[in-house]
Scaffold this active site. Structure first.
Site, mmCIF file in Angstrom:
data_model
loop_
_atom_site.group_PDB
_atom_site.id
_atom_site.type_symbol
_atom_site.label_atom_id
_atom_site.label_comp_id
_atom_site.label_asym_id
_atom_site.label_seq_id
_atom_site.Cartn_x
_atom_site.Cartn_y
_atom_site.Cartn_z
ATOM 1 N N ASP A 37 0.778 -1.214 0.052
ATOM 2 C CA ASP A 37 -0.045 -0.030 -0.239
ATOM 3 C C ASP A 37 0.847 1.135 -0.077
ATOM 4 O OD1 ASP A 37 -2.811 -1.175 2.057
ATOM 5 O OD2 ASP A 37 -1.862 -1.906 0.157
ATOM 6 N N ALA A 38 2.121 1.217 0.733
ATOM 7 C CA ALA A 38 2.877 2.269 0.920
ATOM 8 C C ALA A 38 3.271 2.714 -0.763
ATOM 9 C CB ALA A 38 4.039 2.198 1.951
ATOM 10 N N TYR A 40 1.896 1.974 -3.259
ATOM 11 C CA TYR A 40 0.812 2.355 -4.280
ATOM 12 C C TYR A 40 0.553 4.071 -3.908
ATOM 13 C CZ TYR A 40 -3.889 2.909 -5.878
ATOM 14 O OH TYR A 40 -5.021 3.474 -6.441
ATOM 15 N N LEU A 87 -36.028 -10.723 -14.332
ATOM 16 C CA LEU A 87 -36.005 -11.980 -14.364
ATOM 17 C C LEU A 87 -37.412 -12.745 -13.895
ATOM 18 C CD1 LEU A 87 -32.386 -13.263 -13.445
ATOM 19 C CD2 LEU A 87 -33.389 -13.078 -15.782
ATOM 20 N N LYS A 118 -26.979 -15.480 -7.749
ATOM 21 C CA LYS A 118 -27.522 -14.204 -8.073
ATOM 22 C C LYS A 118 -27.231 -13.232 -6.889
ATOM 23 C CE LYS A 118 -32.470 -12.686 -8.827
ATOM 24 N NZ LYS A 118 -32.355 -11.599 -7.804
ATOM 25 N N GLU A 178 -23.669 -6.009 -11.012
ATOM 26 C CA GLU A 178 -24.023 -5.791 -9.805
ATOM 27 C C GLU A 178 -22.985 -4.908 -8.906
ATOM 28 O OE1 GLU A 178 -27.188 -7.115 -9.708
ATOM 29 O OE2 GLU A 178 -27.876 -6.946 -7.657
ATOM 30 N N LYS A 294 -29.027 -19.319 -17.363
ATOM 31 C CA LYS A 294 -29.522 -18.419 -18.929
ATOM 32 C C LYS A 294 -28.960 -19.620 -19.981
ATOM 33 C CE LYS A 294 -27.287 -14.565 -16.729
ATOM 34 N NZ LYS A 294 -26.140 -13.416 -16.880
HETATM 35 N N1 LIG Z 1 -32.297 -9.189 -13.013
HETATM 36 C C1 LIG Z 1 -31.528 -9.562 -13.695
HETATM 37 O O1 LIG Z 1 -31.518 -9.988 -14.955
HETATM 38 C C2 LIG Z 1 -30.250 -10.253 -13.022
HETATM 39 C C3 LIG Z 1 -29.972 -10.083 -11.697
HETATM 40 C C4 LIG Z 1 -28.865 -10.619 -11.445
HETATM 41 C C5 LIG Z 1 -28.212 -10.558 -9.990
HETATM 42 N N2 LIG Z 1 -28.434 -9.869 -8.969
HETATM 43 N N3 LIG Z 1 -27.187 -11.545 -10.009
HETATM 44 C C6 LIG Z 1 -26.669 -12.180 -10.826
HETATM 45 C C7 LIG Z 1 -27.090 -12.056 -12.081
HETATM 46 C C8 LIG Z 1 -26.273 -12.986 -12.983
HETATM 47 N N4 LIG Z 1 -25.394 -13.512 -12.787
HETATM 48 O O2 LIG Z 1 -27.015 -12.814 -14.086
HETATM 49 C C9 LIG Z 1 -28.134 -11.394 -12.314
HETATM 50 S S1 LIG Z 1 -29.229 -11.120 -13.741
#
Ligand SMILES: NC(=O)c1cc2c(N)ncc(C(N)=O)c2s1
Length: 326
Positions: A37-38, A40, A87, A118, A178, A294
């Site tokens: 850190d120093a 940096y 979603l 998520k 996020e 997905k």
């Molecule tokens: N509302 C959304 O489309 C999403 C919300 C979130 C979330 N809170 N965390 C991860 C993902 C992800 N890995 O795709 C998604 S996708």
């Protein structure tokens, strides 16, 4: 001040900017710093002193531009080039399998899924123009969000410039993910708030939202916020064929991408992986409230499309609510 001084300063400022951005990447994205850190802080002090002497040499991707400006009177509104979707939720295995059945009815059995945690934080959309962070916006209603660029620039895991060469730099790209607070960061923040006689935040998601939706970027800069990027919005000048390719590209760009992302080609494995995190999540350093599943092929995503509100190619699996310790 002769021309040589300015040329020398310009060369040294460029060196310092690249070194400090690299060390931020090592520390905040790879979690494996190479300097103390120093050391940096010493680089940072030299950069700020040189930029003070030659302000005309300051560039938007200089690490000195992360520390917020003046408090804003309000947040400007930003229209997302591509809407930020929400979603549909599945609450049990049966509903997960219903999702899979609907997918295979449309695109057939030969379908791969990417399964991700998520993250329980605040959704954010980062727009990069020719590789430079131009705008950061909250989700808002999915179409229009709040411009929180000054605040997001204080988050060291967010690159101010994409770390890819010019030939892999798109004219425009909306990177979605996020912003979150770790369980440790949340606990420490609430201890500080209690000491200051302030009301504690109810949970890390509220704390992250409250920290990003601050009008004063200097307050945001004091919050230990981090990010995981996981979705693509509008993009111009680069093509992808799968979601996994997008995530690999995000890593090349210098974003944080979650380490627990998996690719499966059969749905039993998808279900088992989701269920396995119901208990394992308590050992994570951040909160999650479920999993996101997905379809990996972007062509299949286009064929499946969306309902009025949610995509047909993705679903959130929500963990059952837990009994709070009384
Ligand atoms: N509302 C959304 O489309 C999403 C919300 C979130 C979330 N809170 N965390 C991860 C993902 C992800 N890995 O795709 C998604 S996708």
């Amino acid at each position: 001040m002769n021309l040589l001084d300015i040329k020398e300063a310009e060369k040294r400022i460029k060196e310092l900017r690249e070194q400090i951005n690299y060390h931020n990447y090592r520390y905040y994205v790879l979690d494996s710093p190479e300097i103390t850190d120093a050391e940096y802080d010493k680089l940072m002090r030299e950069l700020i002193a040189l930029e003070k002497k030659f302000p005309e040499l300051i560039t938007p991707d200089s690490p000195s531009q992360r520390v917020g400006g003046e408090p804003l009177p309000y947040f400007e509104r930003v229209t997302h080039r591509e809407p930020m979707i929400s979603l549909a939720d599945a609450f049990d295995e049966g509903e997960l399998r219903d999702f899979h059945r609907r997918v295979t009815e449309t695109v057939g059995d030969n379908v791969e899924y990417v399964v991700e945690l998520k993250i329980d934080g605040l959704a954010i959309s980062l727009t990069y123009e020719n590789g430079l962070l131009a705008t950061a916006a909250t989700r808002g209603d999915g179409i229009v969000g709040e411009n929180v660029t000054q605040n997001v620039k204080t988050i060291k895991s967010v690159p101010l410039r994409l770390r890819v060469p010019p030939e892999k730099t798109p004219a425009i790209i909306e990177v979605r993910g996020e912003v979150y607070l770790s369980k440790e960061g949340f606990k420490k923040l609430n201890e500080e708030r209690e000491e200051a006689g302030l009301a504690p935040f109810a949970n890390p998601r509220n704390a992250a939202a409250g920290s990003i939706r601050q009008l004063d970027p200097k307050i945001t800069a004091q919050r230990p916020l981090s990010t995981f990027m996981y979705a693509l919005g509008y993009v111009e000048g680069i093509e992808f064929t799968t979601h996994l390719e997008v995530l690999e590209y995000y890593k090349e760009c210098g974003f944080r991408v979650n380490e627990h992302i998996r690719l499966f080609n059969n749905f039993d494995d998808v279900v088992n992986y989701c269920m396995s995190w119901q208990e394992k999540r308590h050992s994570l350093p951040y909160e999650i409230d479920g999993m996101v599943i997905k379809v990996n092929s972007l062509e299949f995503q286009r064929i499946l499309g969306s309902t009025a509100k949610t995509p047909r190619w993705a679903i959130a699996y929500k963990f059952p609510a837990e009994q709070k310790e009384s």
